[in-house]
Motif scaffolding. Structure first.
Motif, mmCIF file in Angstrom:
data_model
loop_
_atom_site.group_PDB
_atom_site.id
_atom_site.type_symbol
_atom_site.label_atom_id
_atom_site.label_comp_id
_atom_site.label_asym_id
_atom_site.label_seq_id
_atom_site.Cartn_x
_atom_site.Cartn_y
_atom_site.Cartn_z
ATOM 1 N N GLY A 84 0.479 -1.266 -0.189
ATOM 2 C CA GLY A 84 -0.203 0.266 -0.160
ATOM 3 C C GLY A 84 0.419 1.165 0.156
ATOM 4 N N GLY A 85 1.844 1.223 0.444
ATOM 5 C CA GLY A 85 3.259 2.632 0.215
ATOM 6 C C GLY A 85 3.507 3.219 -0.821
ATOM 7 N N PHE A 86 3.148 1.547 -1.540
ATOM 8 C CA PHE A 86 3.817 2.660 -3.466
ATOM 9 C C PHE A 86 2.553 3.237 -3.879
ATOM 10 C CE2 PHE A 86 6.559 -0.263 -2.279
ATOM 11 C CZ PHE A 86 8.089 0.178 -2.965
ATOM 12 N N PHE A 87 0.860 2.672 -3.842
ATOM 13 C CA PHE A 87 -0.112 3.424 -3.763
ATOM 14 C C PHE A 87 -0.702 4.410 -2.903
ATOM 15 C CE2 PHE A 87 0.465 -0.788 -5.618
ATOM 16 C CZ PHE A 87 0.609 -0.943 -6.467
ATOM 17 N N THR A 88 -0.690 4.732 -2.311
ATOM 18 C CA THR A 88 -0.677 5.803 -0.736
ATOM 19 C C THR A 88 -0.373 7.166 -1.561
ATOM 20 O OG1 THR A 88 -1.365 4.165 0.145
ATOM 21 C CG2 THR A 88 -1.493 6.739 1.547
ATOM 22 N N PRO A 89 -1.351 7.773 -1.632
ATOM 23 C CA PRO A 89 -0.463 9.845 -2.364
ATOM 24 C C PRO A 89 -0.058 10.099 -1.253
ATOM 25 C CG PRO A 89 -2.698 9.187 -3.014
ATOM 26 C CD PRO A 89 -2.614 8.069 -1.995
ATOM 27 N N ILE A 90 0.899 10.426 -1.857
ATOM 28 C CA ILE A 90 1.792 11.433 -0.572
ATOM 29 C C ILE A 90 2.392 11.007 0.232
ATOM 30 C CG2 ILE A 90 2.763 13.052 1.302
ATOM 31 C CD1 ILE A 90 0.545 14.694 -0.566
ATOM 32 N N VAL A 91 2.424 9.728 1.059
ATOM 33 C CA VAL A 91 3.705 9.122 1.696
ATOM 34 C C VAL A 91 4.379 7.969 0.324
ATOM 35 C CG1 VAL A 91 1.897 8.602 3.545
ATOM 36 C CG2 VAL A 91 2.535 6.699 1.977
ATOM 37 N N MET A 92 3.544 7.747 -0.610
ATOM 38 C CA MET A 92 4.578 6.899 -1.896
ATOM 39 C C MET A 92 5.576 7.692 -1.917
ATOM 40 S SD MET A 92 2.409 7.444 -4.917
ATOM 41 C CE MET A 92 2.455 8.993 -5.918
ATOM 42 N N PHE A 93 5.837 8.504 -1.180
ATOM 43 C CA PHE A 93 7.031 8.927 -2.066
ATOM 44 C C PHE A 93 8.094 8.713 -0.815
ATOM 45 C CE2 PHE A 93 3.799 12.647 -3.574
ATOM 46 C CZ PHE A 93 4.966 12.324 -4.871
ATOM 47 N N TRP A 94 7.381 8.741 -0.043
ATOM 48 C CA TRP A 94 9.343 8.020 1.433
ATOM 49 C C TRP A 94 8.499 6.952 2.505
ATOM 50 C CZ3 TRP A 94 5.378 11.915 3.107
ATOM 51 C CH2 TRP A 94 4.405 11.367 4.211
ATOM 52 N N PHE A 95 7.846 6.287 2.562
ATOM 53 C CA PHE A 95 7.570 4.674 2.286
ATOM 54 C C PHE A 95 8.328 3.811 2.100
ATOM 55 C CE2 PHE A 95 3.657 4.730 5.651
ATOM 56 C CZ PHE A 95 3.645 6.029 6.140
#
Length: 190
Positions: A71-82
């Motif tokens: 999900g970290g690759f598809f969630t806006p904003i957090v996909m930049f650092w998760f």
């Protein structure tokens, strides 16, 4: 015809018949490169999930679990650092100086800068290619071929860094598992 496509691929964009036919050949190469990049993204997501799941047998209290590994690759904003946090979590948790159960001991360990570099180059190339797509009609075919070769070179560099990331982290987890599997006693009854 193949020569013009190869030239367009590397950004030379020599004219085959006219510059738009050369641009069409270059777009064919870019479409196949885009498909390969999509395949790599899917494989990186699956690998990230696997690397995160590999930490459970060692008793690591994970900040981000296997759900965030996808999900970290598809969630806006957090996909930049998760994704980078997940890779650094796995890197720190498999430090040779930690023994299982890891619990939260890995949080004080340092991460790896290669994770950030690979991810930032990938995001930069994605952003630049989006800007070029917005202004594509303002370029001649030769300029478009040159810009496409720059974007392609950036993708190549980021993919090579991802290969180093995958090899390094997988080897580290494998070494960690071998060291501590040999040191731990066999489970009762089997």
């Amino acid at each position: 015809m193949g020569c013009a496509g190869s030239a367009a691929l590397i950004g030379l964009s020599i004219e085959y018949e006219n510059e738009w036919e050369t641009a069409e050949l270059a777009l064919g190469w870019l479409a196949s490169a885009g498909f390969c990049a999509l395949l790599v993204v899917v494989l990186v997501i699956a690998w990230t999930r696997r690397v995160t799941g590999n930490l459970k047998p060692f008793g690591a209290d994970l900040e981000l679990g296997t759900g965030w590994a996808i999900g970290g690759f598809f969630t806006p904003i957090v996909m930049f650092w998760f994704p980078v946090r997940l890779w650094n979590q796995a890197w720190r948790a498999t430090s040779p100086v930690l023994s299982p159960p890891i619990k939260r001991n890995y949080k004080l360990m340092s991460g790896r800068n290669l994770h950030w570099i690979a991810h930032l180059i990938w995001l930069s190339v994605a952003f630049i290619s989006r800007l070029l797509a917005d202004f594509a009609t303002a370029f001649s075919a030769i300029e478009a071929g040159a810009y496409a070769s720059i974007v392609g070179f950036g993708i190549l560099i980021s993919l090579l860094l991802f290969i180093l990331l995958v090899r390094g982290l997988t080897a580290r987890q494998d070494t960690y598992a071998r060291i501590w599997a040999a040191a731990s006693p066999a489970p009762p009854g089997g």
